[in-house]
Structures are given as C-alpha cells and as structure tokens.
Design a protein around this motif. Structure first.
Motif, PDB file in Angstrom:
ATOM      1  N   ARG A  33      78.672  80.106 105.462  1.00 45.32           N
ATOM      2  CA  ARG A  33      79.063  79.622 104.139  1.00 45.32           C
ATOM      3  C   ARG A  33      79.643  80.719 103.264  1.00 45.32           C
ATOM      4  O   ARG A  33      79.191  81.848 103.280  1.00 45.32           O
ATOM      5  N   HIS A  55      81.142  77.385  99.008  1.00 43.37           N
ATOM      6  CA  HIS A  55      80.213  76.404  99.570  1.00 43.37           C
ATOM      7  C   HIS A  55      79.003  76.235  98.639  1.00 43.37           C
ATOM      8  O   HIS A  55      78.597  75.124  98.340  1.00 43.37           O
ATOM      9  N   ASN A  86      89.151  75.436 102.839  1.00 39.51           N
ATOM     10  CA  ASN A  86      89.157  74.970 104.221  1.00 39.51           C
ATOM     11  C   ASN A  86      88.106  75.623 105.102  1.00 39.51           C
ATOM     12  O   ASN A  86      87.993  75.277 106.276  1.00 39.51           O
ATOM     13  N   ALA A  87      87.340  76.562 104.556  1.00 44.96           N
ATOM     14  CA  ALA A  87      86.330  77.265 105.349  1.00 44.96           C
ATOM     15  C   ALA A  87      85.233  76.294 105.784  1.00 44.96           C
ATOM     16  O   ALA A  87      84.710  75.523 104.980  1.00 44.96           O
ATOM     17  N   ARG A  88      84.911  76.313 107.053  1.00 47.97           N
ATOM     18  CA  ARG A  88      83.840  75.461 107.596  1.00 47.97           C
ATOM     19  C   ARG A  88      82.608  76.312 107.870  1.00 47.97           C
ATOM     20  O   ARG A  88      82.709  77.399 108.414  1.00 47.97           O
ATOM     21  N   SER A 120      82.952  71.866 104.932  1.00 46.35           N
ATOM     22  CA  SER A 120      83.758  72.679 104.029  1.00 46.35           C
ATOM     23  C   SER A 120      83.192  72.513 102.614  1.00 46.35           C
ATOM     24  O   SER A 120      82.394  71.612 102.366  1.00 46.35           O
ATOM     25  N   CYS A 141      80.865  65.831 107.417  1.00 43.21           N
ATOM     26  CA  CYS A 141      80.362  66.917 108.263  1.00 43.21           C
ATOM     27  C   CYS A 141      78.979  66.563 108.766  1.00 43.21           C
ATOM     28  O   CYS A 141      78.390  65.614 108.375  1.00 43.21           O
TER      29      CYS A 141
END
Length: 75
Positions: free
Chosen positions: A13, A17, A43-45, A51, A75
């Motif tokens: 994260r 996040h 767009n970071a997962r 995300s 998710c």
C-alpha cells in the motif's frame, strides 16, 4: 519528501491507499495535486489487488472521498 510519498509498505500500500481507506480529504487532495504521483498512485495495487480507487469507493459515502471515480473491478 517525494521519496516518502512514493513508498510502499509490506502490504503493498501507498500513502494514497491509507488516505482513501481512512478518509482525510486534505491528504487525498494533496497527493492528487502532485503530478508525479497522481497516475502511479491511483493505479497502484496492494497485495490484495486493491487500488486507492477501490478503497475510496468503499468509504466515499462517509467522507470527501467521492472525488474518486467508481472502480471498474472489485478487489
């Protein structure tokens, strides 16, 4: 400061996040105002595939996180 904003924790994260999950409008607005972070952070997962958009969508009725569009996937 840029290095700190780009860091990822052991859960995958980013700061965005956490700002999205625990709504802090000022934090979200600041991070989204940083051009070098915006696309990468949105767009970071994390390790569970979530995300910040996913997390923000889950709590947007409680706060100012309605700035996030609805995510295309859960998710």
């Amino acid at each position: 400061l840029i290095g700190i904003l780009d860091q990822v924790d052991d859960q995958g994260r980013t700061l965005l996040h956490y700002c999205a999950e625990h709504p802090t409008t000022e934090c979200i607005e600041y991070l989204l105002s940083q051009d070098h972070l915006r696309e990468k952070s949105l767009n970071a997962r994390d390790n569970e595939g979530c995300s910040p958009l996913h997390l923000g969508n889950g709590v947007k009725k409680r706060s100012g996180t309605d700035r996030f569009p609805s995510p295309p996937l859960a998710c």
